[in-house]
Every structure is written in C-alpha cells, then in structure tokens.
Scaffold this active site. Structure first.
Site, short mmCIF file in Angstrom:
data_model
loop_
_atom_site.label_atom_id
_atom_site.label_comp_id
_atom_site.label_asym_id
_atom_site.label_seq_id
_atom_site.Cartn_x
_atom_site.Cartn_y
_atom_site.Cartn_z
N ASP A 188 0.69 -1.24 0.06
CA ASP A 188 -0.17 -0.06 -0.18
C ASP A 188 0.82 1.32 0.00
OD1 ASP A 188 -1.82 2.23 0.34
OD2 ASP A 188 -2.91 1.15 1.79
N HIS A 231 0.38 7.93 4.18
CA HIS A 231 1.03 7.13 5.39
C HIS A 231 2.64 7.37 5.48
CE1 HIS A 231 -2.82 5.26 5.36
NE2 HIS A 231 -2.69 4.73 4.11
N ILE A 241 -0.77 9.34 8.68
CA ILE A 241 -1.57 8.48 9.44
C ILE A 241 -1.16 6.99 9.19
CG2 ILE A 241 -3.47 9.97 9.74
CD1 ILE A 241 -5.11 8.34 7.85
N GLY A 281 -4.93 1.72 8.01
CA GLY A 281 -6.23 1.12 8.45
C GLY A 281 -5.97 -0.23 8.66
#
Length: 284
Positions: A187, A192, A207, A210
């Site tokens: 990903d 991120h 961040i 998830g």
C-alpha cells in the site's frame, strides 16, 4: 450517474495471479510490529522462517496487490478517489494460509448500497490454489456524495460489545517508522508517509494504514485469546472508525465468547478515540 449499479454487478470478475514467499510474510508481520522482544518464542512464530506461521490478515496484502483499488476500476464505477474511504474489511479463511504459495485471485463488485449521502461498494476477492479455496476477502468502500440513487440501504454491520468488563485489555505501541515499513507490503498511498500530502488531506502528519491496525488487532487476539494458534481463526471483520498516528498506542479490549471474540480498538493517547469498531474474530 458515476455508479451504474446494474453494470457494476454484471461486470465480469477480474482474475490475477498471487505469488508470495516467507519473506513477504515476515515483512508483513514486521510491519505489524511483530518481533518485540526479538528472541521471544511467541514472536519468532512471526519472524523466523523455520518457525513461521501466517497471520490470516496477510490475505489483505498477499501478492502485494491492491484488490480494493483495482476493484474500483470495474465497468460501471467512475468515482473520485478523493471521495473514497475504506469503510470495513472482512477476511474469511477456508484453510490456513501457507507460508509460500501461488494462487489465483478473482475480484468483483458483490453489492452496492445506498446510504443517502454516500454509496457503499462491496468488493469481493476470492483466492484459490491448486488444492482449492484459500480465503474470501470483502472490502467495504465508502464513497462520499454518491448516494441517493434509490438503491438498497444494505445490512447493518453493528456488533455491540457485552455490557461487562473485557476479559483482556492489551496495549500495542505503534513505532514511529511503522507505516514506512508496512507500506512495503503493497500500500504505497503517500498519506501514510509524506507529511506534505498528509497536510493536504487534512492531517498534521501521516496516519497509519487502517489495515495495519487491523492486522495488529488480530495478532493481539491470536496471542492473547487463541494461545498463538493462527489456524483457529475462521473469519475476522471490522469497521474502520477513526485514524491513529505512528507513535501512538493501540488499546485493544477483548470480550471472549464461545466461538468468537469481540473487540474494540482505540488510541490510548487521545482519550480512547475509536480506531476499529464492530470488530469480531470468529474462531474455533
């Protein structure tokens, strides 16, 4: 209308080969924070090739594919990716994932729901190898501004936790560089990793993925409730309820029941701000 429900549901499923080996599994586990303490026998199950087992959430990154984003390219779906949120994830295991393997993944849209101001697209991916089915993965994609087309609202995924104190509460620190390591499993979203991109998206810093929180929570259940036995996991589903930042701590509360564990995941530093909700691990 950007989403043509009938066309999306009728589209031919897409197939893609998946290939992985022990290094992919080890990298994924390290990206979840495994390996601390490095010589702990329980952690060596995630990091040492001679003792390796595979956490079932590895299904979300096997082959370093992006089944979720690829599924949004099917006929009938034309959406602004800036309006897309990963709303939920479920993985159902048909048998334990091997340490190395070759499989074929078939992906398509299994449902489109009308939530009023948004649409929810359910992307289903099924992986099989020469011995048969391995896993089924459902990604619920929340698309802001695409609802109101008169479709079915869809089922509620709410899973209330019991009204008692949890049987287990554990805290799992998120290393400062953990998102940088996790993204190597496939990903590459700059949200991120790139502070400037994160600020443009409305965050003061990058961040955590998830699906990284998702894997960390499953590892906590396996280690705490299931005696470290990944083969006992039958399915695992969650709703992504909020963000968490590298450097924070996940607080994971677990309610053990017959055949399942319910859990909540929050940020310990931000007054238990929710990270994962409606989260259930079905197991033997």
């Amino acid at each position: 209308m950007p989403i043509d429900v009938a066309k999306a549901l009728a589209a031919e499923p897409r197939t893609a080969p998946l290939v992985w080996g022990h290094k992919d599994v080890q990298l994924y586990h390290l990206g979840l924070g495994a390996g601390v303490p490095a010589t702990d026998p329980g952690e060596l199950r995630y990091t040492l090739e001679s003792k390796l087992h595979v956490l079932p959430s590895f299904a979300t990154v096997a082959g370093a594919g992006m089944a979720m984003m690829g599924g949004l390219a099917v006929p009938g779906i034309e959406v602004d990716l800036a309006a897309v949120l990963h709303g939920g994830q479920t993985v159902t295991l048909h048998r334990p994932i091997p340490v190395s393997g070759e499989a074929t993944q078939t992906s398509g849209v299994s449902a489109v729901y009308d939530k009023g101001k948004a649409a929810v697209i359910v992307l289903r991916s099924e992986a099989s190898d020469a011995d048969g089915p391995l896993w089924t993965s459902d990604s619920s994609i929340f698309v802001r501004g695409e609802g109101g087309f008169g479709g079915e609202r869809g089922p509620s995924a709410r899973s209330e936790v019991p009204g008692r104190e949890p049987e287990f509460t554990v805290e799992r620190p998120i290393r400062e560089e953990q998102a940088l390591l996790y993204r190597l499993s496939g990903d590459w979203n700059p949200l991120h990793a790139d502070p400037e991109f994160a600020r443009l998206a409305g965050f003061d810093r990058p961040i955590l993925h998830g699906l990284c929180s998702y894997g960390m929570a499953l590892k906590a259940v396996v280690d705490t409730v299931l005696d470290g036995d990944v083969t006992r996991v039958k399915s695992y589903g969650t709703r992504f309820a909020g963000i968490v930042f590298p450097g924070e701590t996940l607080r994971i509360r677990m309610w053990a029941e017959e055949g399942r564990t319910r859990l909540t995941v929050t940020s310990a530093e931000r007054d238990d701000a929710p990270v994962l909700a409606d989260t259930v691990v079905e197991h033997s």
